[in-house]
Design an enzyme around this catalytic site. Structure first.
Site, mmCIF file in Angstrom:
data_model
loop_
_atom_site.group_PDB
_atom_site.id
_atom_site.type_symbol
_atom_site.label_atom_id
_atom_site.label_comp_id
_atom_site.label_asym_id
_atom_site.label_seq_id
_atom_site.Cartn_x
_atom_site.Cartn_y
_atom_site.Cartn_z
ATOM 1 N N LYS A 6 0.818 -1.217 0.000
ATOM 2 C CA LYS A 6 0.000 0.000 0.000
ATOM 3 C C LYS A 6 0.861 1.281 0.000
ATOM 4 C CE LYS A 6 -4.125 -1.878 0.016
ATOM 5 N NZ LYS A 6 -3.901 -3.299 -0.229
HETATM 6 C C1 LIG Z 1 -10.209 -2.744 -1.566
HETATM 7 C C2 LIG Z 1 -9.533 -3.442 -0.429
HETATM 8 N N1 LIG Z 1 -10.149 -3.489 0.760
HETATM 9 C C3 LIG Z 1 -9.602 -4.102 1.835
HETATM 10 C C4 LIG Z 1 -8.369 -4.703 1.741
HETATM 11 C C5 LIG Z 1 -7.808 -5.396 2.950
HETATM 12 O O1 LIG Z 1 -6.684 -4.734 3.432
HETATM 13 P P1 LIG Z 1 -5.793 -5.435 4.581
HETATM 14 O O2 LIG Z 1 -4.868 -6.385 3.905
HETATM 15 O O3 LIG Z 1 -5.067 -4.286 5.227
HETATM 16 O O4 LIG Z 1 -6.712 -6.097 5.504
HETATM 17 C C6 LIG Z 1 -7.685 -4.677 0.529
HETATM 18 C C7 LIG Z 1 -6.377 -5.329 0.449
HETATM 19 O O5 LIG Z 1 -5.691 -5.367 -0.507
HETATM 20 C C8 LIG Z 1 -8.272 -4.040 -0.584
HETATM 21 O O6 LIG Z 1 -7.665 -4.015 -1.777
#
Ligand SMILES: Cc1ncc(COP(=O)(O)O)c(C=O)c1O
Length: 403
Positions: free
Chosen positions: A201
């Site tokens: 990210k």
């Molecule tokens: C659109 C979206 N929402 C939520 C997430 C979940 O993020 P995390 O890995 O921090 O839980 C991601 C992860 O890539 C994502 O692309």
């Protein structure tokens, strides 16, 4: 006009790849400051949730124009806590986009609610507000918006719609730290906003996330549910300032962020403006170079939007090509260019086909986008030369398979 270099033999056919070394989709940029903060934390005697996690939450909130920020172990955790804090429960419905990551929809199931998927807009690939309006029922308890690739959704339509129906918006801004809509930072206008600090990210702690909100009450509930349901300062119970006594008032979860990881985030945040500036420069170069390749459609940015540019997703003009997207990716891989696909629509995954009774043909705009989608490498450590390589490889593959 086809560049002569694009007519060189494909790497897959024994030719020389465009790059001698593999270019990954995304590589984190961990600087000396992050390393120093991590080492200090490791030496400090306090390596779980503490001052860094709390400072990171506060600083993210400040940056996002929100009153409160609670640092947690993932955006998934933040989204789950958001639904729990809002009291979403069994039998309720939560609307979200089919063009997203599974986490968005899994958390709806975790609280026992029914995910109601909607299609997307063909230009931004964010959820279509008209589809959201059509999906609202008396059982709708929340809308999870997804700022796809870092582009804010059409909040000019979604915010008044949600307000009219008294439905909170939980903004999945996993891609969108640093984005803004009509000059308002992402994080300042939804009821609760979730950010991700996953390894790829725009700001990373390896694994991590943050929930931000303007509401004192929701912040309190998110904090409470994030750490076993223990009251606010229980994390301090092993410090000289803490007390051994705590009370559990709700059945909470274990979503807290450790100070070791939060220390990385504190360092990253100090360099975040520089990261974003570099992303914008790389995107401008991509836009310029790809505009000469008719087989490729570039991502769209609507007026009055500040894009966070987490991803640079292109769409293939398949009608002009004799190969499909999967083969295009395979050829780019042979040229030493890493890519990915964002996203495999939720309604096509086996689990959601089974539980939601969805399948092919249900959300045509998302399916059409998926068939064409390739995410190209984008990360602040990239040099303009890397973007040139990616575009040269795209041009080479397109030129070989031009109809
Ligand atoms: C659109 C979206 N929402 C939520 C997430 C979940 O993020 P995390 O890995 O921090 O839980 C991601 C992860 O890539 C994502 O692309």
């Amino acid at each position: 006009m086809t560049h002569p270099a694009s007519l060189a033999p494909l790497a897959s056919a024994g030719g020389t790849p465009v790059r001698s070394e593999y270019l990954p989709l995304a590589v984190p940029w961990i600087g000396e400051r992050e390393k120093q903060l991590v080492l200090e934390t490791l030496d400090s005697g306090w390596i779980t949730t503490g001052r860094h996690a709390h400072a990171l939450g506060e600083r993210i909130a400040q940056r996002a124009g929100a009153k409160h920020g609670i640092a947690v172990n993932s955006a998934t955790g933040a989204l789950h806590l958001a639904l729990v804090a809002l009291g979403v429960q069994r039998g309720d419905e939560v609307i979200t986009s089919t063009y997203t990551f599974a986490a968005c929809v899994n958390v709806i199931e975790h609280v026992g609610a029914v995910p109601v998927l909607v299609d997307i807009e063909p230009d931004t690939l964010c959820m279509d507000p008209r589809a959201v309006a059509a999906a609202i029922t008396p059982r709708t308890r929340a809308i999870i918006t997804v700022d796809y690739a870092g582009h804010p959704c059409d909040y000019g339509t979604l915010l008044p719609l949600a307000e009219r129906h008294g439905i909170p918006i939980v903004e999945d801004a996993a891609h969108a730290l640093g984005a803004a809509w009509h000059g308002r930072p992402v994080g300042s206008f939804a009821t609760i906003t979730a950010f991700s600090f996953y390894a790829t990210k725009n700001l990373t702690t390896g694994e991590g996330g943050c929930a931000v909100t303007q509401s004192d009450e929701l912040a309190e509930r998110i904090g409470l549910f994030s750490l076993h349901g223990m009251n606010r300062d229980a994390w301090k119970r092993y410090t000289a300032a803490g007390s051994w006594y705590y009370e559990v008032t709700v059945p909470g979860y274990k979503y807290n962020l450790s100070d070791v990881l939060a220390a990385i985030g504190i360092g990253q945040l100090e360099r975040f403006d520089e990261f974003q500036r570099r992303r914008r420069e790389l995107v401008a170069l991509y836009d310029r170079l790809l505009s000469a390749i008719p087989e490729v459609r570039r991502p769209v940015t609507r007026p009055d939007v500040e894009h966070a540019w987490h991803l640079y997703p292109i769409a293939l003009e398949l009608e002009r090509l004799s190969i499909d997207r999967a083969r295009f990716i395979q050829e780019l891989r042979a040229e030493n260019i890493g890519t990915s696909v964002h996203f495999i629509p939720i309604h096509l995954h086996p689990h959601f086909r089974d539980t939601l009774g969805t399948g092919e043909g249900r959300f045509p705009v998302a399916e059409n986008a998926y068939r064409r989608a390739i995410t190209l490498p984008l990360f602040p450590r990239m040099e303009p030369r890397d973007v040139e390589d990616v575009c040269a490889a795209v041009e080479k593959v397109a030129a070989h398979f031009r109809r």
